[in-house]
Design a protein around this motif. Sequence first.
Motif, short mmCIF file in Angstrom:
data_model
loop_
_atom_site.label_atom_id
_atom_site.label_comp_id
_atom_site.label_asym_id
_atom_site.label_seq_id
_atom_site.Cartn_x
_atom_site.Cartn_y
_atom_site.Cartn_z
N GLN A 1 0.79 -1.25 0.00
CA GLN A 1 0.02 0.07 0.05
C GLN A 1 0.88 1.30 -0.03
O GLN A 1 1.71 1.28 0.79
N VAL A 2 0.51 2.03 -0.64
CA VAL A 2 1.14 3.38 -1.13
C VAL A 2 0.48 4.49 -0.23
O VAL A 2 -0.50 4.71 -0.60
N TYR A 3 1.28 5.13 0.69
CA TYR A 3 0.82 6.53 1.21
C TYR A 3 1.72 7.24 1.71
O TYR A 3 2.90 6.77 1.90
N LEU A 4 1.21 8.40 2.12
CA LEU A 4 1.98 9.54 2.66
C LEU A 4 1.43 9.90 4.06
O LEU A 4 0.31 9.87 4.17
N GLU A 5 2.35 10.13 4.78
CA GLU A 5 2.02 10.67 6.33
C GLU A 5 2.66 12.10 6.77
O GLU A 5 3.83 11.94 6.75
N GLU A 6 1.81 12.97 6.98
CA GLU A 6 2.28 14.22 7.44
C GLU A 6 2.33 14.31 8.99
O GLU A 6 1.40 13.60 9.57
N SER A 7 3.19 15.10 9.36
CA SER A 7 3.24 15.41 10.98
C SER A 7 3.75 16.72 11.09
O SER A 7 4.34 17.29 10.13
N GLY A 8 3.59 17.00 12.20
CA GLY A 8 4.39 18.49 12.68
C GLY A 8 3.30 19.60 12.85
O GLY A 8 3.88 20.81 13.22
N GLY A 9 2.13 19.57 12.49
CA GLY A 9 1.28 20.45 12.56
C GLY A 9 0.96 20.71 14.05
O GLY A 9 1.11 20.20 15.01
N GLY A 10 0.13 22.05 14.22
CA GLY A 10 -0.32 22.31 15.67
C GLY A 10 -0.79 23.56 15.76
O GLY A 10 -1.07 24.50 14.60
N LEU A 11 -1.00 24.03 16.91
CA LEU A 11 -1.28 25.51 17.15
C LEU A 11 -0.23 26.52 17.39
O LEU A 11 0.74 26.10 18.56
N SER A 17 7.69 29.61 14.35
CA SER A 17 7.93 28.65 13.43
C SER A 17 7.67 27.23 13.63
O SER A 17 7.27 27.10 14.52
N LEU A 18 7.50 26.60 12.41
CA LEU A 18 6.83 25.31 12.52
C LEU A 18 7.60 24.25 11.41
O LEU A 18 7.94 25.00 10.46
N ARG A 19 7.67 23.14 11.63
CA ARG A 19 8.40 22.17 10.69
C ARG A 19 7.44 21.12 10.39
O ARG A 19 7.15 20.19 11.25
N LEU A 20 6.88 20.94 9.24
CA LEU A 20 6.07 19.82 8.81
C LEU A 20 6.86 18.78 8.17
O LEU A 20 8.04 19.03 7.33
N SER A 21 6.59 17.54 8.45
CA SER A 21 7.33 16.29 7.72
C SER A 21 6.28 15.61 6.94
O SER A 21 5.31 15.39 7.34
N CYS A 22 6.81 14.80 5.90
CA CYS A 22 6.00 14.06 5.23
C CYS A 22 6.98 12.69 4.85
O CYS A 22 7.94 12.87 4.47
N GLN A 23 6.19 11.33 5.49
CA GLN A 23 6.97 10.27 5.26
C GLN A 23 6.34 9.32 4.17
O GLN A 23 5.11 9.51 4.24
N GLY A 24 6.97 9.02 3.14
CA GLY A 24 6.52 8.11 2.31
C GLY A 24 6.69 6.62 2.54
O GLY A 24 7.64 6.43 3.25
#
Length: 129
Positions: A1-11, A17-24
């Motif tokens: 199964q192919v998917y992407l998962e984002e993380s790092g969001g918030g208030l 500053s904020l750093r988002l990540s995307c893992q494949g």
Amino acid sequence: QVYLEESGGGLVQAGDSLRLSCQGFGRNFATAGMGWFRQAPGIEREFVAGISWDGGATVYADHVQGRFTIGRDNSLNTAYLQMNSVKPEDTGFYYCAVRSSASGNWWDVRTSVSEYDYWGQGTQVTVSS
């Protein structure tokens, strides 16, 4: 199964500053262009930043130019979005996307939603004033 998962969001507060990540997962995205998009309530999903397969080319939306930086680490099958000096208007759901070999010049940067084939579920970013 192919998917992407984002993380790092918030208030966060304006100016932070904020750093988002995307893992494949499920396939190697090292040869594909990748991008970040934002969607706010009542607004169509819009391009934020994109990067070519080797990081040699990057494109930014005008409203984030100079504040956001997109990067990738192909050895980790991961992309990043460094968000500096955030503003309340940056608020929205941020999606990571990857192009596939079914698309023309899939290794290159593109700014249109229709030119990306794999999408994550998104991560919420809320910037308070």
